[in-house]
Design a protein around this motif. Structure first.
Motif, PDB file in Angstrom:
ATOM      1  N   HIS A   7       0.874  -1.178   0.000  1.00 13.85           N
ATOM      2  CA  HIS A   7       0.000   0.000   0.000  1.00 13.85           C
ATOM      3  C   HIS A   7       0.909   1.225   0.000  1.00 13.85           C
ATOM      4  O   HIS A   7       1.467   1.582   1.034  1.00 13.85           O
ATOM      5  CB  HIS A   7      -0.906  -0.031   1.225  1.00 13.85           C
ATOM      6  CG  HIS A   7      -2.032   0.943   1.135  1.00 13.85           C
ATOM      7  ND1 HIS A   7      -2.978   1.046   2.101  1.00 13.85           N
ATOM      8  CD2 HIS A   7      -2.368   1.859   0.199  1.00 13.85           C
ATOM      9  CE1 HIS A   7      -3.845   1.987   1.767  1.00 13.85           C
ATOM     10  NE2 HIS A   7      -3.491   2.488   0.618  1.00 13.85           N
ATOM     11  N   VAL A  27      -1.067  -0.941  -4.382  1.00 12.63           N
ATOM     12  CA  VAL A  27      -2.164   0.018  -4.229  1.00 12.63           C
ATOM     13  C   VAL A  27      -1.540   1.407  -4.203  1.00 12.63           C
ATOM     14  O   VAL A  27      -0.709   1.709  -3.342  1.00 12.63           O
ATOM     15  CB  VAL A  27      -2.963  -0.223  -2.924  1.00 12.63           C
ATOM     16  CG1 VAL A  27      -4.084   0.805  -2.797  1.00 12.63           C
ATOM     17  CG2 VAL A  27      -3.524  -1.635  -2.892  1.00 12.63           C
ATOM     18  N   GLU A  35      -7.670   1.206  -5.201  1.00 10.00           N
ATOM     19  CA  GLU A  35      -8.350   0.972  -3.922  1.00 10.00           C
ATOM     20  C   GLU A  35      -7.809  -0.288  -3.249  1.00 10.00           C
ATOM     21  O   GLU A  35      -7.684  -1.327  -3.896  1.00 10.00           O
ATOM     22  CB  GLU A  35      -9.854   0.802  -4.137  1.00 10.00           C
ATOM     23  CG  GLU A  35     -10.538   1.990  -4.791  1.00 10.00           C
ATOM     24  CD  GLU A  35     -10.626   3.198  -3.887  1.00 10.00           C
ATOM     25  OE1 GLU A  35     -10.709   3.000  -2.650  1.00 10.00           O
ATOM     26  OE2 GLU A  35     -10.592   4.335  -4.401  1.00 10.00           O
ATOM     27  N   LEU A  36      -7.545  -0.195  -1.963  1.00  9.98           N
ATOM     28  CA  LEU A  36      -7.044  -1.331  -1.191  1.00  9.98           C
ATOM     29  C   LEU A  36      -8.009  -2.510  -1.239  1.00  9.98           C
ATOM     30  O   LEU A  36      -7.599  -3.657  -1.401  1.00  9.98           O
ATOM     31  CB  LEU A  36      -6.779  -0.908   0.260  1.00  9.98           C
ATOM     32  CG  LEU A  36      -6.234  -1.990   1.188  1.00  9.98           C
ATOM     33  CD1 LEU A  36      -4.908  -2.538   0.697  1.00  9.98           C
ATOM     34  CD2 LEU A  36      -6.084  -1.445   2.607  1.00  9.98           C
ATOM     35  N   ALA A  84      -7.624  -4.606  -4.318  1.00  5.14           N
ATOM     36  CA  ALA A  84      -6.379  -5.388  -4.268  1.00  5.14           C
ATOM     37  C   ALA A  84      -6.561  -6.618  -3.381  1.00  5.14           C
ATOM     38  O   ALA A  84      -6.156  -7.722  -3.745  1.00  5.14           O
ATOM     39  CB  ALA A  84      -5.230  -4.526  -3.753  1.00  5.14           C
TER      40      ALA A  84
END
Length: 133
Positions: A55, A82, A108-109, A112
């Motif tokens: 991230h 991300v 967007e997390l 993922a």
């Protein structure tokens, strides 16, 4: 979440089927940091498939040589990035050249996580079906 681990390079959140890594601002992700990922894979995912999600909340650089070692982690089945900035796609194209596992970039997390979980599930199914024959 199972556990949150803190390292010199950043923070690793360990979940059932994946890890989410947030690197520290301004660091260079170097091959030496891969030893920690290998230890995590052995401690939390021994004999189990898992995915890696980075991230990218902060700006940092990556030494692409790290992916040679990352690719050798046998139970790692997916690598997601991300990032909410577009230039990252140029970087990810380079990273794909060094990594054997599927790599995909997300804004967007949640997307993922869903993708990684799907790949992990598919790999588990492939492996269990393979053993039945």
């Amino acid at each position: 979440m199972r556990e949150k681990l803190h390292f010199e390079f950043g923070e690793v959140s360990v979940y059932k089927d994946y890890v989410i890594v947030v690197m520290k601002e301004g660091i260079t992700v170097a091959p030496k940091y891969n030893d920690d990922l290998i230890k995590i894979s052995e401690a939390y995912f021994k004999n189990r498939k898992f995915g890696y999600i980075t991230h990218r909340k902060h700006s940092y650089s990556v030494d692409p040589q790290i992916y040679f070692k990352t690719s050798k982690i046998k139970n790692l089945v997916a690598f997601a990035i991300v990032a909410n900035e577009n230039p990252i796609t140029k970087t990810s194209d380079l990273e794909k050249k060094f990594l054997k596992q599927p790599l995909k970039v997300f804004l967007e997390l949640e997307n993922a996580v869903n993708w990684v979980q799907e790949l992990v599930k598919d790999e588990i199914l492939k492996t269990s079906n393979h053993h039945q024959f």
